[in-house]
Design an enzyme around this catalytic site. Structure first.
Site, PDB file in Angstrom:
ATOM      1  CE1 TYR A 158       5.439  -1.351  -1.295  1.00  0.00           C
ATOM      2  CE2 TYR A 158       5.199  -1.699   1.054  1.00  0.00           C
ATOM      3  CZ  TYR A 158       4.666  -1.317  -0.154  1.00  0.00           C
ATOM      4  OH  TYR A 158       3.367  -0.910  -0.221  1.00  0.00           O
ATOM      5  CE  LYS A 225       1.948   2.119 -15.690  1.00  0.00           C
ATOM      6  NZ  LYS A 225       0.748   2.287 -16.525  1.00  0.00           N
ATOM      7  CG  ASP A 279      -2.430   1.322 -16.178  1.00  0.00           C
ATOM      8  OD1 ASP A 279      -1.826   0.241 -16.297  1.00  0.00           O
ATOM      9  OD2 ASP A 279      -2.285   2.265 -16.981  1.00  0.00           O
ATOM     10  CG  ASP A 303       0.194  -2.102   0.083  1.00  0.00           C
ATOM     11  OD1 ASP A 303      -0.628  -2.753   0.750  1.00  0.00           O
ATOM     12  OD2 ASP A 303       0.877  -1.182   0.557  1.00  0.00           O
TER      13      ASP A 303
END
Ligand code: NAP
Length: 413
Positions: A158, A225, A279, A303
């Site tokens: 972002y 991640k 995930d 998000d």
């Protein structure tokens, strides 16, 4: 002082002393109506806020709302999407609430929402997601959902460092990465940069841990991640554990220590810090929902996880949020402008109303928040709801308009 913003002459600004707020009885609170469905949900929410403040304090307290402008309304008034005086007004009045703002996909200007968060350094996006009785859900035990997502708000993908395929900037970067660093990149790539810093990660995680301790919750999970993005998301996780050790050693145990030293039993007075790969986290929040309390995570994961959590307890129409810095807060719903419904008086204003609840709690006006939450729950149990909840409920529930839903909440005070 302002070009288009009218300052109410009967209110006073919220002041900051040290890092404490001093809230007058008639605080001036800036609001941005927002694009798209903003026109529907802001008036409905404002009506509920005013009625709840009146119910809580008689006439002793009242909010002096002050409209400030961003998005399409600002474009018409100032010929700018995000005028300086909007930012200045939020700075001066320290608190604001906003409806959603449009962001074009794949071109045009960058997100105004992101710009507001970055310019004002509102580095923590806090999104509580919990179950209200009667809310319809696609899962069997929606009451197990009670998490607070702390999403880093200023960096990650972002940050807006992105170059389109074929531009000189993209080509320059690709050449540099290939020639100087031996990277393997197709020449027809677009390039995005993902900065994640120790400072921004630690201040976000610190906010999450402070909240965990203050609210006496059980655990905080670092969602990342890091198996793939080792030096950005992996580092976020490592900095989180480092912070926990260095600043909160008396209060926290890691999940690893919990098993190696304490046989899986949390020692009295301690809270647990753990981490999950993103995930896996998205499935864990469905399969082991009630094992999670606070989730601290970089921007993009934040998000995703907040919408995924919201889906279990009514959807985006029920999902509030707050963007908080050291001494400033802008409160807004998790959802966007839902343009296909704009102006139809149709969508659920609860997300913005619950963002207002967070704002009133932040100001210490807890009674207002409790009145709104209790009445909202009653309306849901009475099946007096907007289309999004009505369509998920058993039987043939006739949906209310946004404004009718707001009035039903006030009837239930
Ligand atoms: P969206 O506006 O959040 O809407 C997606 C879907 O969520 C809607 O079609 C609707 O689902 C449901 N929904 C959203 N708000 C609702 C409400 N108040 N009540 C009931 N249902 C609601 O997402 P989007 O269509 O992807 O994005 C539209 C624009 O908003 C984009 O320009 C995006 O950049 C912007 N955006 C702004 C913000 C912000 O201002 N902070 C945040 C996110 C997105 P159904 O169609 O199933 O009824």
């Amino acid at each position: 002082m302002f070009k288009h913003v009218q300052i109410p002459n009967w209110g006073e600004p919220v002041k900051v002393q040290g890092n404490q707020y001093s809230v007058p009885d008639k605080p001036i609170i800036p609001f941005i109506e927002g694009d798209g469905i903003g026109i529907d949900i802001w008036p409905a929410s404002q009506m509920v806020f005013d009625a709840a403040v009146k119910k809580a304090y008689g006439g002793k307290r009242q909010v002096a709302w002050m409209e400030i402008y961003a998005g399409e309304k600002a474009q018409k008034l100032y010929n700018e999407w995000l005028p300086n005086e909007t930012i200045e007004a939020i700075r001066q009045y320290t608190i604001a609430i906003k409806g959603p703002l449009t962001t074009p996909v794949g071109g045009g200007f960058r997100s105004l929402n992101v710009a507001i968060r970055q310019i004002l350094n509102l580095y923590a996006c806090i999104r509580p997601v919990k179950y209200y009785k009667g809310v319809p859900s696609p899962v069997r035990f929606p009451e197990k959902m009670n998490v607070v997502v702390f999403r880093e708000n200023t960096e990650d993908v972002y940050a807006g460092i992105e170059y389109k395929k074929g531009t000189p900037e993209a080509r320059k970067l690709i050449d540099y990465l290939i020639k100087e660093l031996g990277a393997n990149i197709a020449l027809d790539s677009g390039i995005g940069i993902k900065p994640i810093s120790e400072t921004a990660s630690k201040r976000l995680i610190r906010k999450g841990i402070d909240y965990l301790l203050k609210q006496n919750r059980r655990n905080i999970t670092l969602m990342h991640k890091g198996n793939i993005m080792k030096f950005t998301e992996g580092a976020f996780k490592d900095w989180g554990y480092e912070l926990a050790r260095e600043e909160y050693g008396d209060h926290l145990v890691s999940e690893e220590e919990l098993w190696s030293k304490y046989d899986g039993k949390v020692p009295t007075g301690k809270k647990v810090i753990m981490d999950r790969i993103a995930d896996n986290m998205l499935q864990q929040i469905l399969t082991r929902t009630d094992e999670y309390d606070i989730i601290a995570t970089p921007n993009l994961n934040g998000d995703y996880i907040s919408d995924a959590c919201a889906a279990q307890v009514g959807g985006l129409g029920m999902a509030p949020g707050a963007n908080i810095g050291d001494v400033m807060g802008v409160f807004e719903a998790t959802h966007g402008t839902a343009p296909k419904y704009a102006g139809q008086d149709k969508v659920n204003p609860a997300s913005l109303m619950l963002s207002g609840v967070l704002m009133f709690q932040y100001l210490g006006w807890n009674e207002v928040g409790s009145i709104i939450e209790a009445a909202l729950e009653k309306s849901i149990l009475q099946k007096r709801v907007t289309y999004d909840l009505a369509r998920q409920m058993e039987g043939n529930v006739k949906p209310l308009k946004s404004s009718e839903f707001a009035r039903s909440i006030i009837d239930n005070f």
